[in-house]
Scaffold this motif. Structure first.
Motif, mmCIF file in Angstrom:
data_model
loop_
_atom_site.group_PDB
_atom_site.id
_atom_site.type_symbol
_atom_site.label_atom_id
_atom_site.label_comp_id
_atom_site.label_asym_id
_atom_site.label_seq_id
_atom_site.Cartn_x
_atom_site.Cartn_y
_atom_site.Cartn_z
ATOM 1 N N MET A 147 -2.427 39.274 -22.638
ATOM 2 C CA MET A 147 -2.334 37.854 -22.963
ATOM 3 C C MET A 147 -2.745 36.987 -21.780
ATOM 4 N N HIS A 148 -2.320 37.341 -20.581
ATOM 5 C CA HIS A 148 -2.696 36.553 -19.406
ATOM 6 C C HIS A 148 -4.205 36.547 -19.212
ATOM 7 N N VAL A 149 -4.836 37.710 -19.387
ATOM 8 C CA VAL A 149 -6.287 37.792 -19.192
ATOM 9 C C VAL A 149 -7.019 37.048 -20.310
ATOM 10 N N ILE A 150 -6.629 37.302 -21.560
ATOM 11 C CA ILE A 150 -7.309 36.660 -22.685
ATOM 12 C C ILE A 150 -7.128 35.146 -22.638
ATOM 13 N N ALA A 151 -5.921 34.693 -22.290
ATOM 14 C CA ALA A 151 -5.684 33.252 -22.171
ATOM 15 C C ALA A 151 -6.616 32.647 -21.126
ATOM 16 N N LYS A 152 -6.770 33.328 -19.998
ATOM 17 C CA LYS A 152 -7.670 32.842 -18.948
ATOM 18 C C LYS A 152 -9.100 32.748 -19.468
ATOM 19 N N LEU A 153 -9.561 33.766 -20.194
ATOM 20 C CA LEU A 153 -10.930 33.768 -20.699
ATOM 21 C C LEU A 153 -11.149 32.671 -21.740
ATOM 22 N N ALA A 161 0.969 31.383 -21.433
ATOM 23 C CA ALA A 161 0.863 32.780 -21.857
ATOM 24 C C ALA A 161 2.189 33.404 -22.285
ATOM 25 N N PRO A 162 3.303 33.216 -21.539
ATOM 26 C CA PRO A 162 4.551 33.887 -21.941
ATOM 27 C C PRO A 162 5.004 33.568 -23.362
ATOM 28 N N SER A 163 4.948 32.305 -23.770
ATOM 29 C CA SER A 163 5.383 31.959 -25.126
ATOM 30 C C SER A 163 4.420 32.502 -26.167
ATOM 31 N N LEU A 164 3.149 32.632 -25.815
ATOM 32 C CA LEU A 164 2.175 33.193 -26.741
ATOM 33 C C LEU A 164 2.386 34.690 -26.939
ATOM 34 N N VAL A 165 2.905 35.371 -25.926
ATOM 35 C CA VAL A 165 3.220 36.794 -26.059
ATOM 36 C C VAL A 165 4.213 37.000 -27.198
ATOM 37 N N LYS A 166 5.289 36.226 -27.193
ATOM 38 C CA LYS A 166 6.304 36.348 -28.239
ATOM 39 C C LYS A 166 5.755 35.942 -29.603
ATOM 40 N N LEU A 224 -10.548 30.660 -31.994
ATOM 41 C CA LEU A 224 -9.786 31.019 -30.806
ATOM 42 C C LEU A 224 -8.504 31.744 -31.199
ATOM 43 N N ARG A 225 -7.900 31.300 -32.284
ATOM 44 C CA ARG A 225 -6.659 31.929 -32.748
ATOM 45 C C ARG A 225 -6.869 33.395 -33.078
ATOM 46 N N VAL A 226 -7.926 33.717 -33.814
ATOM 47 C CA VAL A 226 -8.136 35.115 -34.189
ATOM 48 C C VAL A 226 -8.455 35.957 -32.962
ATOM 49 N N ALA A 227 -9.190 35.389 -32.005
ATOM 50 C CA ALA A 227 -9.479 36.113 -30.768
ATOM 51 C C ALA A 227 -8.208 36.370 -29.979
ATOM 52 N N LEU A 228 -7.330 35.380 -29.946
ATOM 53 C CA LEU A 228 -6.084 35.497 -29.191
ATOM 54 C C LEU A 228 -5.152 36.521 -29.819
ATOM 55 N N VAL A 229 -4.902 36.383 -31.116
ATOM 56 C CA VAL A 229 -3.911 37.231 -31.784
ATOM 57 C C VAL A 229 -4.390 38.672 -31.890
ATOM 58 N N ILE A 230 -5.568 38.876 -32.432
ATOM 59 C CA ILE A 230 -6.048 40.237 -32.635
ATOM 60 C C ILE A 230 -6.419 40.883 -31.301
ATOM 61 N N ASN A 232 -5.194 40.253 -28.317
ATOM 62 C CA ASN A 232 -3.989 40.584 -27.566
ATOM 63 C C ASN A 232 -3.287 41.812 -28.141
ATOM 64 N N GLU A 233 -3.029 41.802 -29.446
ATOM 65 C CA GLU A 233 -2.268 42.904 -30.042
ATOM 66 C C GLU A 233 -3.018 44.225 -29.918
ATOM 67 N N THR A 234 -4.325 44.201 -30.107
ATOM 68 C CA THR A 234 -5.116 45.416 -29.945
ATOM 69 C C THR A 234 -4.979 45.974 -28.536
ATOM 70 N N THR A 235 -5.064 45.107 -27.549
ATOM 71 C CA THR A 235 -5.072 45.565 -26.170
ATOM 72 C C THR A 235 -3.689 45.962 -25.684
ATOM 73 N N VAL A 236 -2.637 45.275 -26.152
ATOM 74 C CA VAL A 236 -1.276 45.692 -25.814
ATOM 75 C C VAL A 236 -1.054 47.134 -26.260
ATOM 76 N N GLY A 237 -1.410 47.424 -27.511
ATOM 77 C CA GLY A 237 -1.249 48.778 -28.016
ATOM 78 C C GLY A 237 -2.072 49.787 -27.252
ATOM 79 N N LEU A 238 -3.292 49.414 -26.889
ATOM 80 C CA LEU A 238 -4.174 50.327 -26.172
ATOM 81 C C LEU A 238 -3.626 50.642 -24.788
ATOM 82 N N VAL A 239 -3.149 49.629 -24.075
ATOM 83 C CA VAL A 239 -2.581 49.842 -22.743
ATOM 84 C C VAL A 239 -1.328 50.710 -22.828
#
Length: 446
Positions: A147-153, A161-166, A224-230, A232-239
């Protein structure tokens, strides 16, 4: 079978195979509120649905249940199915217009700059727990880094970023607060678009606003919303899944130590075995049709079973066989709607994990692997916790080993500046520091 049922969420693989045995490559299922849908289990059938927009559309306005008024206003499906003017729901010329704006905006990214941002945020997260000697690598690292990286991009302020994580976690789990969380995301992005129209920067939001396709504010916000949500969730799971693999899978450790498997190879193996999105919502049948032996009615909701398709015995009879170098998995979808930011997701996972292991080379699991817990999402599945221990290190001792971009450099690194290498278009993601990993896994095997 309801995909929201706790027993299905807890053990999806067992239910996939039961459905495959009973119904074949396409199975009838229920989703939130006992609404009927079709779950596509076959590899070839998943690709057919993803690639044939003349039969299966992303335009949710044809959903027969919604047209009949059977979808409740508070349904957790709505954030993923309610039509909006964004690329996710577009087809034909409308899709090509929006996708060109997104592709051009992504092409402007400097991949070395992206890697520097991943390294910066990974180090900041490690600084938050490295002195403790123990941490939860999911809740303290994997859930926050993307989320921090995607938000920056995208051009979103770091403090948002923290509230967007939740909020994105609520959407993926189908929580009761999913609708409110979706509104929080949209409100945040509206503020970003307003600010970027007044003062453009070197970020994706500004590029979408200034693109020749002439996107409206609503179109920019929703894309931007679809880029942020999908994303983030894709990359959280991958990490999270890759971290578990390198700490628990003996084959992974042995291969990495022997030089036969790199961290990118491990990431790709996870994309086969544990795709971050196990179920993708959705497609809708354009007209009455047939798929996998099932009669599909016009407007029926189709769920792409990415995880089930990846283990389809028709194309992968031996799930233990090596898949090094094989990227033909379904993890990022397929067809015209295939994820355009997949190389960014890979870069965040590879660079972030490499940074973490470089900082804390003696990480070990704090509990037996059998005690690890998984999240409760129906569309995604990744670790809920990954408790580890390591030798404590003061933040100031290690932070100086890494280059953190100054604020004045941050904008330049996101654009076509010095040392720029962009993607998509065939470029590979940044290469992590392999010597540190080889040393680490050799150390484990002694």
């Amino acid at each position: 079978m309801n995909l929201f049922a706790p027993e299905v969420v807890a053990d999806p693989e067992t239910f996939y195979e039961r459905l495959r045995t009973e119904h074949g490559p396409v199975a009838p299922v229920l989703v939130a509120g006992d609404l009927p849908a079709w779950l596509v289990l076959g590899y070839r059938e998943n690709l057919e649905v993803a690639r044939t927009s003349t039969r299966f559309t992303r335009d949710s306005r044809v959903w027969n249940l919604a047209l009949e008024g059977r979808v409740p206003a508070d349904s957790p499906l709505l954030p993923m199915t309610e039509w909006k003017p964004m690329v996710r729901f577009a087809e034909g010329d409308a899709h090509r217009r929006l996708r060109s704006a997104i592709n051009d905006s992504l092409a402007g990214l400097n991949r070395r700059g992206v890697r520097r941002h991943v390294t910066r945020f990974a180090n900041e997260l490690v600084d938050g727990f490295c002195a403790e000697g123990r941490a939860d690598l999911v809740t303290q690292f994997a859930q926050h880094l993307p989320m921090h990286v995607i938000a920056k991009l995208l051009g979103i302020p770091d403090e948002a970023a923290p509230s967007l994580v939740k909020a994105t976690l609520d959407l993926s789990t189908g929580a009761k607060t999913a609708v409110a969380s979706n509104e929080h995301i949209v409100t945040t992005l509206r503020k970003v678009v307003t600010r970027k129209r007044a003062a453009p920067g070197n970020d994706i939001a500004s590029r979408l606003i200034g693109h020749s396709a002439g996107l409206s504010d609503m179109e920019v916000v929703q894309n931007l919303r679809v880029a942020l949500v999908i994303g983030n969730e894709t990359t959280v799971g991958l990490v999270a899944s890759t971290l578990r693999m390198v700490h628990t899978d003996p084959r992974c450790r042995a291969s990495l130590a022997g030089g036969h498997m790199t961290l990118p190879d491990a990431v790709e193996q996870i994309l086969w075995d544990e795709p971050p999105f196990r179920t993708l919502v959705g497609r809708w049948a354009v007209a009455d049709t047939e798929l996998g032996g099932q009669r599909i009615k016009a407007g029926d909701l189709m769920l792409l079973g990415l995880a089930a398709g990846n283990v389809d015995p028709a194309i992968r009879p031996d799930v233990t066989a090596s898949l090094l170098g094989n990227r033909s998995h379904l993890a990022f979808g397929g067809g015209a709607h295939e994820c355009p930011g997949q190389d960014i997701s890979r870069a965040i996972a590879e660079t972030g994990i490499d940074t973490l292991l470089g900082r804390l080379p003696d990480i070990s699991l704090a509990v037996p692997e059998s005690e690890l817990r998984w999240n409760s999402a129906w569309v995604t599945r990744h670790l809920a916790t990954l408790p580890v221990t390591f030798t404590p290190k003061p933040p100031e001792e290690t932070a100086q080993l890494f280059s953190v971009p100054r604020a004045s450099e941050a904008g330049r690194d996101l654009g076509q500046g010095r040392d720029a290498t962009s993607w998509p278009g065939g470029a590979t993601s940044p290469a992590p520091r392999w010597p540190s990993l080889r040393h680490r896994f050799t150390h484990w095997l002694r």
